[in-house]
Write a protein that holds these residues in place. Structure first.
Motif, short mmCIF file in Angstrom:
data_model
loop_
_atom_site.label_atom_id
_atom_site.label_comp_id
_atom_site.label_asym_id
_atom_site.label_seq_id
_atom_site.Cartn_x
_atom_site.Cartn_y
_atom_site.Cartn_z
N MET A 1 0.85 -1.17 0.00
CA MET A 1 0.00 0.00 0.00
C MET A 1 0.90 1.25 0.00
N THR A 2 0.58 2.19 -0.88
CA THR A 2 1.37 3.41 -0.96
C THR A 2 0.94 4.40 0.12
N ILE A 3 1.75 5.42 0.30
CA ILE A 3 1.41 6.47 1.26
C ILE A 3 0.10 7.14 0.87
N LEU A 4 -0.08 7.40 -0.43
CA LEU A 4 -1.32 8.00 -0.90
C LEU A 4 -2.52 7.11 -0.59
N GLN A 5 -2.37 5.81 -0.79
CA GLN A 5 -3.47 4.89 -0.51
C GLN A 5 -3.83 4.92 0.97
N ARG A 6 -2.82 4.97 1.84
CA ARG A 6 -3.08 5.05 3.28
C ARG A 6 -3.80 6.33 3.64
N GLU A 7 -3.34 7.44 3.07
CA GLU A 7 -3.99 8.73 3.34
C GLU A 7 -5.43 8.73 2.86
N MET A 8 -5.67 8.19 1.65
CA MET A 8 -7.04 8.13 1.13
C MET A 8 -7.91 7.26 2.03
N SER A 9 -7.37 6.16 2.50
CA SER A 9 -8.12 5.26 3.37
C SER A 9 -8.48 5.95 4.68
N GLU A 10 -7.54 6.68 5.25
CA GLU A 10 -7.81 7.38 6.50
C GLU A 10 -8.88 8.46 6.32
N ARG A 11 -8.81 9.21 5.20
CA ARG A 11 -9.84 10.22 4.95
C ARG A 11 -11.20 9.56 4.74
N SER A 12 -11.22 8.44 4.02
CA SER A 12 -12.49 7.74 3.79
C SER A 12 -13.10 7.26 5.11
N LYS A 13 -12.25 6.75 5.99
CA LYS A 13 -12.73 6.31 7.31
C LYS A 13 -13.29 7.49 8.10
N ALA A 14 -12.63 8.63 8.04
CA ALA A 14 -13.11 9.82 8.75
C ALA A 14 -14.46 10.27 8.21
N ILE A 15 -14.60 10.24 6.88
CA ILE A 15 -15.88 10.62 6.27
C ILE A 15 -16.98 9.66 6.72
N GLN A 16 -16.68 8.36 6.71
CA GLN A 16 -17.67 7.37 7.14
C GLN A 16 -18.04 7.55 8.61
N ARG A 17 -17.05 7.81 9.46
CA ARG A 17 -17.33 8.02 10.89
C ARG A 17 -18.22 9.23 11.09
N MET A 18 -17.92 10.31 10.38
CA MET A 18 -18.76 11.51 10.51
C MET A 18 -20.19 11.22 10.05
N GLY A 19 -20.32 10.51 8.94
CA GLY A 19 -21.66 10.14 8.46
C GLY A 19 -22.40 9.26 9.44
N ASN A 20 -21.70 8.29 10.00
CA ASN A 20 -22.34 7.41 11.00
C ASN A 20 -22.74 8.19 12.24
N MET A 21 -21.89 9.10 12.67
CA MET A 21 -22.21 9.91 13.85
C MET A 21 -23.41 10.81 13.58
N MET A 22 -23.49 11.35 12.37
CA MET A 22 -24.63 12.21 12.03
C MET A 22 -25.92 11.39 11.99
N SER A 23 -25.86 10.22 11.36
CA SER A 23 -27.08 9.41 11.25
C SER A 23 -27.51 8.85 12.60
N ALA A 24 -26.57 8.65 13.51
CA ALA A 24 -26.91 8.14 14.85
C ALA A 24 -27.32 9.26 15.80
#
Length: 73
Positions: A1-24
């Motif tokens: 996994m490249t550094i860019l892939q890790r960064e993209m994955s972390e941002r995607s997880k943050a977006i998902q967490r925010m969405g889950n927190m909003m929906s909950a």
């Protein structure tokens, strides 16, 4: 996994967490902070899109790097 892939994955997880927190109902969205939340999510999505383009271009120029990243994933 490249550094860019890790960064993209972390941002995607943050977006998902925010969405889950909003929906909950765990994230209180008020008229004062709604724009800030939207801008933050939009910035993360935009950063991911730019990183994907950069990664695709890099892999096109250096195919060996893609093979290496896939092996380490």
């Amino acid at each position: 996994m490249t550094i860019l892939q890790r960064e993209m994955s972390e941002r995607s997880k943050a977006i998902q967490r925010m969405g889950n927190m909003m929906s909950a109902g765990m994230l209180d969205i008020t008229p004062e902070n709604e724009s800030m939340i939207q801008n933050g999510i939009a910035a993360m999505i935009s950063a991911n899109e730019e990183a994907e383009k950069l990664q695709a271009e890099t892999f096109r120029k250096m195919p060996w790097l893609k093979i290496s990243a896939e092996k380490s994933a």
